[in-house]
Design a protein around this motif. Structure first.
Motif, PDB file in Angstrom:
ATOM      1  N   GLN A 106       0.825  -1.211   0.000  1.00  0.00           N
ATOM      2  CA  GLN A 106       0.000   0.000   0.000  1.00  0.00           C
ATOM      3  C   GLN A 106       0.862   1.264   0.000  1.00  0.00           C
ATOM      4  O   GLN A 106       0.499   2.275  -0.613  1.00  0.00           O
ATOM      5  N   GLU A 110       0.891   4.176  -2.836  1.00  0.00           N
ATOM      6  CA  GLU A 110       0.813   5.607  -2.539  1.00  0.00           C
ATOM      7  C   GLU A 110       1.898   6.385  -3.272  1.00  0.00           C
ATOM      8  O   GLU A 110       1.642   7.477  -3.812  1.00  0.00           O
ATOM      9  N   GLN A 128      -4.987   3.167   6.108  1.00  0.00           N
ATOM     10  CA  GLN A 128      -5.651   4.421   6.442  1.00  0.00           C
ATOM     11  C   GLN A 128      -5.874   4.542   7.952  1.00  0.00           C
ATOM     12  O   GLN A 128      -6.228   3.573   8.633  1.00  0.00           O
ATOM     13  N   PRO A 207      -3.693   9.188   1.888  1.00  0.00           N
ATOM     14  CA  PRO A 207      -4.886   8.515   1.341  1.00  0.00           C
ATOM     15  C   PRO A 207      -4.731   7.001   1.238  1.00  0.00           C
ATOM     16  O   PRO A 207      -5.675   6.257   1.519  1.00  0.00           O
ATOM     17  N   TYR A 208      -3.552   6.540   0.783  1.00  0.00           N
ATOM     18  CA  TYR A 208      -3.296   5.112   0.573  1.00  0.00           C
ATOM     19  C   TYR A 208      -4.412   4.452  -0.231  1.00  0.00           C
ATOM     20  O   TYR A 208      -4.876   3.360   0.081  1.00  0.00           O
ATOM     21  N   GLU A 209      -4.855   5.144  -1.267  1.00  0.00           N
ATOM     22  CA  GLU A 209      -5.923   4.601  -2.112  1.00  0.00           C
ATOM     23  C   GLU A 209      -5.332   3.725  -3.206  1.00  0.00           C
ATOM     24  O   GLU A 209      -4.383   4.120  -3.887  1.00  0.00           O
ATOM     25  N   GLN A 211      -5.315   2.390  -6.721  1.00  0.00           N
ATOM     26  CA  GLN A 211      -5.850   2.784  -8.015  1.00  0.00           C
ATOM     27  C   GLN A 211      -5.663   1.677  -9.044  1.00  0.00           C
ATOM     28  O   GLN A 211      -5.540   1.932 -10.240  1.00  0.00           O
ATOM     29  N   TRP A 234     -12.495  -2.967   5.665  1.00  0.00           N
ATOM     30  CA  TRP A 234     -11.818  -2.616   4.406  1.00  0.00           C
ATOM     31  C   TRP A 234     -12.720  -2.938   3.213  1.00  0.00           C
ATOM     32  O   TRP A 234     -12.909  -2.129   2.310  1.00  0.00           O
ATOM     33  N   THR A 238     -14.526  -0.049   0.807  1.00  0.00           N
ATOM     34  CA  THR A 238     -13.975   0.125  -0.541  1.00  0.00           C
ATOM     35  C   THR A 238     -14.638  -0.721  -1.615  1.00  0.00           C
ATOM     36  O   THR A 238     -14.535  -0.419  -2.800  1.00  0.00           O
TER      37      THR A 238
END
Length: 271
Positions: A106, A110, A128, A207-209, A211, A234, A238
């Motif tokens: 993760q 990022e 997060q 954010p640690y999104e 993508q 989680w 998401t």
């Protein structure tokens, strides 16, 4: 698998890489959890080697990647990983991270969101800040003395049987933990440092999104911390697919290797 060495300011990282006949095939990057080494993924390497480009490392301070100065961050690990992948020309990797390895994945996402082709978390959890409580963060930063003063024989038993449900998984974790036999101080320092940099990464509030396409895998008998609670939250937050493995513990890929291999293979084929 060919062993290679990647130098860093803190020490040398040892990793193993194998290439498929077709260089354009996907690259699977396996990242073991805290205190485990590359052997954690033996069953996955045996299954995927030759089918895909495959890489696995001994994380900084672990296994052959020792001695190593323990003053790095989680982001440093992600940057070093990227350095290794660039050196090996493994573009658009699929990271498969178990526990702490999932956190490294993760952090990588990022820093390098466009480089990641896919992400598989095995008994890991989200980075997060919103998922963890204040007391959990407080404890993460204070685990080193716990491991330093815990009776080693009890720690060895708990550390192996507590993370795996199968005889193979327990024996493998016991074997990996024996690398610290006679040097509990090293085990405590390594564990304490790992949990501290994890807490610091969470407190950073990034954010640690993800993508890229992702998959969550978790053993139904995972008793490591609050991993089951984290994975439920989680998935709910998401929508990332979550697969529960009956009878598997925290090291689910050692307890149910055939199922995990099939899940990873199906995931990669769908990318």
């Amino acid at each position: 698998m060919q062993e290679k060495i990647y130098p860093t300011p803190c020490g040398e990282i040892h990793y193993w890489v194998s290439r498929a006949q077709d260089p354009e095939t996907a690259a699977l990057v396996f990242l073991p959890g805290l205190t485990a080494d590359h052997r954690l993924f033996d069953k996955q390497i045996a299954y995927f080697e030759g089918k895909y480009n495959v890489l696995v490392w001994d994380a900084p301070g672990h296994g052959a990647s020792w001695p190593f100065r323990l003053d790095f961050t989680l982001m440093d690990k992600a940057k070093w990983l990227d350095g290794i992948l660039c050196r090996e020309a493994l573009c658009r990797p699929v990271i498969v991270g178990q526990s702490m390895g999932g956190y490294v994945g993760q952090a990588y996402a990022e820093l390098f969101p466009r480089k990641l082709k896919g992400f598989v978390a095995i008994d890991s959890a989200p980075l997060q800040r919103k998922y963890v409580t204040g007391i959990e963060l407080w404890l993460l930063k204070r685990m080193e003395p716990v491991y330093r003063h815990y009776p080693w024989k009890s720690l060895l038993k708990t550390g192996s049987k507590g993370v795996a449900a199968s005889a193979y998984g327990q024996a493998l974790m016991h074997e990996m933990m024996m690398a610290y036999d006679g040097d509990q101080e090293r085990y405590a320092r390594l564990s304490g440092h790992g949990f501290r940099i994890l807490a610091q990464a969470m407190e950073a509030g990034l954010p640690y999104e993800l993508q890229c396409p992702a998959l969550l895998i978790c053993g139904e008998k995972d008793r490591a911390g609050s991993c089951i609670r984290y994975n439920k939250a989680w998935h709910k937050s998401t929508g990332i697919p979550l697969v529960w493995l009956p009878g598997a513990g925290h090291n689910a890929n050692t307890d149910a290797p055939d199922k995990v291999n099939a899940l990873i293979g199906k995931f990669v084929e769908g990318l």
